[in-house]
Structure formats: C-alpha cells, structure tokens
Design a protein around this motif. Structure first.
Motif, PDB file in Angstrom:
ATOM      1  N   LEU A 207       1.872  -3.184 -11.940  1.00  0.00           N
ATOM      2  CA  LEU A 207       1.220  -3.056 -10.642  1.00  0.00           C
ATOM      3  C   LEU A 207       2.225  -3.210  -9.500  1.00  0.00           C
ATOM      4  O   LEU A 207       2.140  -2.504  -8.494  1.00  0.00           O
ATOM      5  CB  LEU A 207       0.114  -4.105 -10.511  1.00  0.00           C
ATOM      6  CG  LEU A 207      -1.105  -3.900 -11.414  1.00  0.00           C
ATOM      7  CD1 LEU A 207      -2.047  -5.096 -11.330  1.00  0.00           C
ATOM      8  CD2 LEU A 207      -1.849  -2.613 -11.054  1.00  0.00           C
ATOM      9  N   ARG A 208       3.193  -4.118  -9.664  1.00  0.00           N
ATOM     10  CA  ARG A 208       4.222  -4.274  -8.633  1.00  0.00           C
ATOM     11  C   ARG A 208       5.053  -2.996  -8.488  1.00  0.00           C
ATOM     12  O   ARG A 208       5.392  -2.573  -7.382  1.00  0.00           O
ATOM     13  CB  ARG A 208       5.131  -5.470  -8.953  1.00  0.00           C
ATOM     14  CG  ARG A 208       4.512  -6.820  -8.586  1.00  0.00           C
ATOM     15  CD  ARG A 208       5.552  -7.919  -8.629  1.00  0.00           C
ATOM     16  NE  ARG A 208       5.990  -8.177  -9.993  1.00  0.00           N
ATOM     17  CZ  ARG A 208       5.447  -9.083 -10.797  1.00  0.00           C
ATOM     18  NH1 ARG A 208       4.435  -9.814 -10.369  1.00  0.00           N
ATOM     19  NH2 ARG A 208       5.909  -9.270 -12.017  1.00  0.00           N
ATOM     20  N   LEU A 209       5.376  -2.368  -9.622  1.00  0.00           N
ATOM     21  CA  LEU A 209       6.130  -1.116  -9.578  1.00  0.00           C
ATOM     22  C   LEU A 209       5.343  -0.017  -8.872  1.00  0.00           C
ATOM     23  O   LEU A 209       5.900   0.763  -8.089  1.00  0.00           O
ATOM     24  CB  LEU A 209       6.500  -0.674 -10.996  1.00  0.00           C
ATOM     25  CG  LEU A 209       7.574  -1.502 -11.704  1.00  0.00           C
ATOM     26  CD1 LEU A 209       7.708  -1.066 -13.162  1.00  0.00           C
ATOM     27  CD2 LEU A 209       8.915  -1.376 -10.983  1.00  0.00           C
ATOM     28  N   ALA A 210       4.027   0.040  -9.157  1.00  0.00           N
ATOM     29  CA  ALA A 210       3.182   1.032  -8.495  1.00  0.00           C
ATOM     30  C   ALA A 210       3.134   0.792  -6.989  1.00  0.00           C
ATOM     31  O   ALA A 210       3.208   1.739  -6.186  1.00  0.00           O
ATOM     32  CB  ALA A 210       1.768   1.002  -9.089  1.00  0.00           C
ATOM     33  N   GLN A 211       3.039  -0.473  -6.598  1.00  0.00           N
ATOM     34  CA  GLN A 211       3.028  -0.796  -5.175  1.00  0.00           C
ATOM     35  C   GLN A 211       4.332  -0.388  -4.508  1.00  0.00           C
ATOM     36  O   GLN A 211       4.348   0.158  -3.405  1.00  0.00           O
ATOM     37  CB  GLN A 211       2.784  -2.294  -4.974  1.00  0.00           C
ATOM     38  CG  GLN A 211       1.337  -2.716  -5.191  1.00  0.00           C
ATOM     39  CD  GLN A 211       1.148  -4.200  -4.948  1.00  0.00           C
ATOM     40  OE1 GLN A 211       1.921  -5.028  -5.414  1.00  0.00           O
ATOM     41  NE2 GLN A 211       0.107  -4.534  -4.212  1.00  0.00           N
ATOM     42  N   GLN A 212       5.443  -0.664  -5.192  1.00  0.00           N
ATOM     43  CA  GLN A 212       6.743  -0.290  -4.643  1.00  0.00           C
ATOM     44  C   GLN A 212       6.847   1.218  -4.472  1.00  0.00           C
ATOM     45  O   GLN A 212       7.376   1.714  -3.476  1.00  0.00           O
ATOM     46  CB  GLN A 212       7.869  -0.785  -5.563  1.00  0.00           C
ATOM     47  CG  GLN A 212       8.060  -2.290  -5.543  1.00  0.00           C
ATOM     48  CD  GLN A 212       9.070  -2.748  -6.571  1.00  0.00           C
ATOM     49  OE1 GLN A 212       9.944  -1.979  -6.992  1.00  0.00           O
ATOM     50  NE2 GLN A 212       8.967  -3.998  -6.996  1.00  0.00           N
ATOM     51  N   LEU A 213       6.328   1.950  -5.440  1.00  0.00           N
ATOM     52  CA  LEU A 213       6.384   3.404  -5.369  1.00  0.00           C
ATOM     53  C   LEU A 213       5.630   3.922  -4.153  1.00  0.00           C
ATOM     54  O   LEU A 213       6.136   4.743  -3.380  1.00  0.00           O
ATOM     55  CB  LEU A 213       5.789   4.011  -6.647  1.00  0.00           C
ATOM     56  CG  LEU A 213       5.612   5.533  -6.644  1.00  0.00           C
ATOM     57  CD1 LEU A 213       6.967   6.230  -6.547  1.00  0.00           C
ATOM     58  CD2 LEU A 213       4.874   5.985  -7.892  1.00  0.00           C
ATOM     59  N   PHE A 214       4.401   3.436  -3.940  1.00  0.00           N
ATOM     60  CA  PHE A 214       3.582   3.970  -2.856  1.00  0.00           C
ATOM     61  C   PHE A 214       3.944   3.380  -1.499  1.00  0.00           C
ATOM     62  O   PHE A 214       3.597   3.950  -0.459  1.00  0.00           O
ATOM     63  CB  PHE A 214       2.100   3.749  -3.158  1.00  0.00           C
ATOM     64  CG  PHE A 214       1.607   4.608  -4.284  1.00  0.00           C
ATOM     65  CD1 PHE A 214       1.549   5.986  -4.148  1.00  0.00           C
ATOM     66  CD2 PHE A 214       1.213   4.054  -5.492  1.00  0.00           C
ATOM     67  CE1 PHE A 214       1.108   6.794  -5.176  1.00  0.00           C
ATOM     68  CE2 PHE A 214       0.772   4.859  -6.531  1.00  0.00           C
ATOM     69  CZ  PHE A 214       0.721   6.231  -6.379  1.00  0.00           C
TER      70      PHE A 214
END
Length: 225
Positions: A207-214
């Motif tokens: 989820l942290r990686l997804a947040q960083q991406l967006f």
C-alpha cells in the motif's frame, strides 16, 4: 415485537447460520487440504467433520475446490465488517477527500483485511503444507487466482456500502481494483516458502508503494477519461 420485526429477526438469524455453516465448511476444507492434499480426503469425510449432509454441502459449493477457496465475506469477522461500514464519511463525520471517498478508507480497508488474516490463523506449518498442495495441484492454484475477480467485486460492494455510492461507480471499482492488487501481491509473498514477514507488514508495504506511485510528482495527466 411486531410480526414484521419478528420476520426480520428470523431472516437475520437464518442468514447468520448460513454464513457460519459456509465458513465452517471452508475452514475444514482448508485444514484437510493442508494436512492431506486435495485428493487426500472426500467430500463425505469433510461433511462428517463439519456435521452437515452431502446435500447441504452442495447447497453452498459446487465442488471441493470451491469450498477451499471460500467466500471473502465469510473470512471477515462480523465486528470488523460492522466497524468498516460505520466508518464512511456520511455516517461518522469523516471528511471526504478531493477524490470523493472518505479520507480513512485505505486505512480501514487495511484494518479489515488484517482482521481477516488474523481470523484465518494459519500456522507456519499449515502455510507450507498449502504451498506444497498448490505446487502439486496447478488447477487449484489457477482456480484461486481466477477467484480474484469475484473477490474484487465483493470488495467493491463493501466499499460502495460504506461510502454510500453505487456499486458500479467507477471510483468504487478503481478503489477495489487497486486495493485488491495490493492484497493479492501481499498474499503471494506471504505464501512463498522464503517469507518470514507477517501478512499485515507485506500488505502495508504494498500500500505504501501504491501511495508513492500515485503521489509521485508527475506532469498533469491530460488523457481522455
């Protein structure tokens, strides 16, 4: 109590009993698969352990494989689902972000999914046994992978209920798809032989990686919606 209220209470009790029976069948099927392999037990033996008839089994599941996969909603503790649904912006006073969803949605989806993982309570030994079974039974693995679309739809329904939106709302479906992908990747890592991390830690990392991406500073996206 009015007659209408009595009927509603009876309907609710029947629904809870059905959910409990379906959940018990899935739990027993997974234990048996982890211990004996997919072909190491029969549906009759499974029914005997749970205390249901063969006819009852087929009222819930068309096959042994479907019983092992189960239903997403059966795996969530009732209290966790109630808390998740109560957290929507309209009911709890939580603010909505610029995207239109409550600002606590991602956090609460994480909490709900971790509650599910805790309820399943797989030991390391059972996890390794299930990994071995999936290696021996490619069809079971493919069926479990195929169920991800059904589970994504179930997540979308939960999100829609919480956010008071239509289940077909594109934003609801995108939220379910993104979270479902993060959850699926966490499950893949969790059930790998070399894994030592908890499911919660793996999911949080995705989820942290997804947040960083967006949240990454990109040029404004001007594609046609």
């Amino acid at each position: 109590m009015t007659e209408s209220a009595k009927n509603c209470a009876a309907h609710g009790l029947r629904a809870r009993k059905r959910e409990a029976t379906r959940s018990a069948i899935t739990a027993a099927a997974r234990r048996a698969t982890a211990q004996k392999g997919l072909n190491g037990f029969t549906i009759e033996q499974l029914c005997e352990e749970v205390g249901v008839s063969r006819r009852t089994f087929f009222n819930y599941f068309p096959s042994k494989e479907d019983a092992i996969i189960g239903h997403l909603l059966d795996e969530f503790p009732a209290a966790a689902i109630a808390e998740f649904l109560a957290g929507g912006a309209q009911d709890s006073g939580v603010e909505r972000g610029p995207h239109g969803l409550s600002t606590t949605l991602l956090r609460d989806l994480y909490t709900l999914t971790c509650a599910m993982a805790a309820q399943l309570g797989f030991t390391k030994e059972q996890i390794h046994q299930l990994i071995a079974v999936m290696k021996m039974e490619p069809a079971l693995t493919m069926k479990m992978m195929g169920s991800s679309k059904i589970r994504e739809a179930e997540f979308a329904d939960l999100i829609a209920q919480r956010e008071h939106l239509d289940p077909d709302d594109p934003l609801v479906n995108m939220a379910a798809a993104v979270f479902g992908t993060c959850s699926h990747r966490a499950s893949q890592a969790f059930f790998s032989e070399e894994n030592t991390a908890s499911y919660g830690d793996l999911l949080a990392g995705n989820l942290r990686l997804a947040q960083q991406l967006f949240n990454f500073s990109l040029l404004p996206f001007e594609g046609t919606p």
